[in-house]
Scaffold this active site. Structure first.
Site, PDB file in Angstrom:
ATOM      1  N   HIS A   1      -4.865   1.748  -1.893  1.00 30.42           N
ATOM      2  CA  HIS A   1      -3.741   0.815  -1.851  1.00 30.42           C
ATOM      3  C   HIS A   1      -4.207  -0.397  -2.666  1.00 30.42           C
ATOM      4  O   HIS A   1      -4.865  -1.305  -2.140  1.00 30.42           O
ATOM      5  CB  HIS A   1      -3.416   0.395  -0.423  1.00 30.42           C
ATOM      6  CG  HIS A   1      -3.175   1.529   0.521  1.00 30.42           C
ATOM      7  ND1 HIS A   1      -2.179   2.459   0.321  1.00 30.42           N
ATOM      8  CD2 HIS A   1      -3.800   1.892   1.676  1.00 30.42           C
ATOM      9  CE1 HIS A   1      -2.193   3.334   1.314  1.00 30.42           C
ATOM     10  NE2 HIS A   1      -3.175   3.014   2.138  1.00 30.42           N
TER      11      HIS A   1
ATOM     12  N   ASP B   1      -9.490   3.204  -0.095  1.00 27.19           N
ATOM     13  CA  ASP B   1      -8.402   2.800   0.786  1.00 27.19           C
ATOM     14  C   ASP B   1      -8.084   1.315   0.673  1.00 27.19           C
ATOM     15  O   ASP B   1      -7.448   0.877  -0.275  1.00 27.19           O
ATOM     16  CB  ASP B   1      -8.748   3.211   2.213  1.00 27.19           C
ATOM     17  CG  ASP B   1      -7.558   3.118   3.175  1.00 27.19           C
ATOM     18  OD1 ASP B   1      -6.494   2.657   2.753  1.00 27.19           O
ATOM     19  OD2 ASP B   1      -7.704   3.508   4.337  1.00 27.19           O
TER      20      ASP B   1
ATOM     21  N   HIS C   1      -7.403  10.450   6.354  1.00 33.12           N
ATOM     22  CA  HIS C   1      -8.041  10.047   7.609  1.00 33.12           C
ATOM     23  C   HIS C   1      -8.208  11.250   8.548  1.00 33.12           C
ATOM     24  O   HIS C   1      -9.324  11.687   8.774  1.00 33.12           O
ATOM     25  CB  HIS C   1      -7.303   8.905   8.305  1.00 33.12           C
ATOM     26  CG  HIS C   1      -7.127   7.691   7.471  1.00 33.12           C
ATOM     27  ND1 HIS C   1      -8.179   7.039   6.865  1.00 33.12           N
ATOM     28  CD2 HIS C   1      -6.011   7.007   7.110  1.00 33.12           C
ATOM     29  CE1 HIS C   1      -7.724   6.002   6.177  1.00 33.12           C
ATOM     30  NE2 HIS C   1      -6.417   5.967   6.301  1.00 33.12           N
TER      31      HIS C   1
END
Length: 464
Positions: free
Chosen positions: A61, A327, A276
């Site tokens: 992200h 992430d 995840h």
């Protein structure tokens, strides 16, 4: 950053192990056209150290890079992923397209300097600050592409379907307004990016479902059908089972756990990446491994958020595939992700050298090669077996054999030192899709990218 025709390596990691005097030849699209062992250098430039395949970063992200370290103050009660998320919502309200592009370019430069050569951007920051789509609905996605072009990193762009705040189609919250699309709106972004990326070396499009709590079963079905019409065979990613609260809510909604529900209700196969997947039962581990889907592990972020530990030992024992991602970018280091992955398992198992292929196997080399192969699958790249081979992108990392942590280390021992004893400065040169992007530890556009990032933070009111 002109493309090279090839590279000569004194030592290089191939699918069947290390080899000497390796001539690598690149085609015009930046893929490996030939791998010649026992060759002469001829007119090829010589690598300044041992050469390994670049690491794909399967979960990013990008905008969160600019808030790394801003959520490390204790709140009035116990902190968790959910309190961190509220801090993220506050930050994202201020981001302009210019700032998002500058942040992503800085992040992608950092990735390259740490040995990541391609990234899957799980992109859900779609709209203006008031939640309305930009005139070009793909404006923010195009900024991600521009940042990847500036830095020179490979990109698998994954526009995210994010429609609800919770299971059962609950209305979105105000903090989520910049993320929200219906299926048709999201597919219009995918189609626009398919047009922008199609035919470009190292550029692909796919689709991400934010999570089971953010899309209904009907929306999932329609989005997957739309993706197949726009980009057949493209990658599909989803956040899943990251938090125990998510698991409990899924059970309350459906009577099943998240991964259990997904395996029973979606066509999960090798195109999928389950990001995840932290909280799994033994049955879910077996089911996930059998699909060929990739477990997208982000150990530094999962540790930072207090998520928990993925059950890597039984998953790998059943042939499961994994890759790593940075992430939220609290760290941007491929080696650190692998190190924390192994160390987490050591803490749970209370023994050493846990994630191993067998007696005498190198832990660092085994983890590195497995993550390269799994990451390539998650990004939709040509199949990679963890070593440099014909047909894959010419994404190469030259390690700095003069780094004190790597001195007197060779082959698998070198990778063990890189993963477990590295200090963050072990990457010397990087080639992405056949183009040099990092030389002597410095990105070729470092000054301009850093200056743009500094201006973006100043405009946001952040300390540079």
């Amino acid at each position: 950053m002109d493309r090279l025709t090839g590279l000569f390596c004194d030592r290089a990691l191939l699918p069947d192990g290390w080899a000497g005097d390796v001539a690598l030849r690149f085609d015009a699209q930046g893929a490996l056209a030939a791998v010649e062992v026992g060759a002469a250098a001829g007119d090829l430039p010589r690598a300044a150290g041992p050469v390994i395949p670049g690491m794909p970063n399967l979960h990013s992200h990008a905008f969160q890079r600019a808030m790394a370290g801003l959520a490390e103050r204790a709140g009035p009660s116990e902190d968790s992923f959910w309190t961190w998320r509220e801090a993220m919502y506050g930050f994202v309200r201020r981001l302009t397209p210019d700032a998002a592009e500058a942040i992503a370019a800085l992040l992608y430069m950092e990735m390259l300097k740490q040995g990541y050569t391609a990234v899957a951007e799980f992109h859900y920051l779609h709209h203006d600050t008031d939640g309305r789509p930009y005139a070009d609905r793909a404006e923010m996605s195009r900024r991600i592409l521009a940042a990847a072009d500036t830095a020179g990193i490979g990109l698998t762009h994954l526009p995210v379907l994010y429609a609800h705040s919770g299971f059962g189609g609950r209305p979105p919250s105000d903090g989520q307004r910049r993320f929200i699309n219906d299926v048709d709106g999201l597919l219009s972004i995918v189609a626009a990016m398919r047009g922008a990326l199609d035919g470009r070396a190292g550029r692909r499009v796919g689709l991400a479902l934010h999570s089971l709590r953010a899309v209904t079963p009907e929306e999932m079905r329609d989005a997957l059908a739309g993706l197949e019409a726009i980009a057949p065979g493209a990658p599909i990613h989803i956040h899943i089972a990251e938090q125990t609260a998510e698991v409990d809510d899924c059970v309350a909604w459906s009577g099943r756990r998240p991964v259990e529900w997904l395996l029973d209700n979606a066509p999960v196969d090798g195109r999928w990446c389950l990001v995840h997947a932290t909280h799994l039962t033994g049955t879910e581990v077996t089911g996930l491994a059998a699909t060929g889907a990739v477990a997208g592990l982000c150990p530094t972020t999962e540790a930072n958020l207090g998520d928990g530990l993925f059950p890597a030992v039984p998953f790998l024992a059943q042939g499961g595939r994994f890759g790593v991602g940075s992430d939220s970018h609290i760290s941007v280091s491929a080696a650190e992700e692998l190190r924390i992955l192994e160390y987490g398992q050591r803490l749970v198992q209370r023994r050493r050298n846990v994630l191993r292929a067998g007696p005498g196997a190198s832990i660092g080399s085994g983890l590195y090669q497995a993550a390269v192969a799994g990451g390539a699958r998650a990004l939709g790249q040509p199949a990679v077996e963890g070593g440099i081979r014909v047909g894959q992108p010419a994404d190469l990392v030259v390690l700095d054999a003069d780094n004190p942590k790597l001195l007197a280390r060779r082959d698998d021992s070198l990778l063990d030192a890189y993963v477990f004893a590295g200090d963050g400065h072990a990457v010397r040169d990087v080639i992405a899709a056949g183009r040099p992007v990092v030389r002597d530890g410095r990105h070729l556009r470092e000054d301009a990218i850093t200056a743009a990032y500094r201006r973006a933070l100043a405009a946001l009111g952040e300390a540079a």
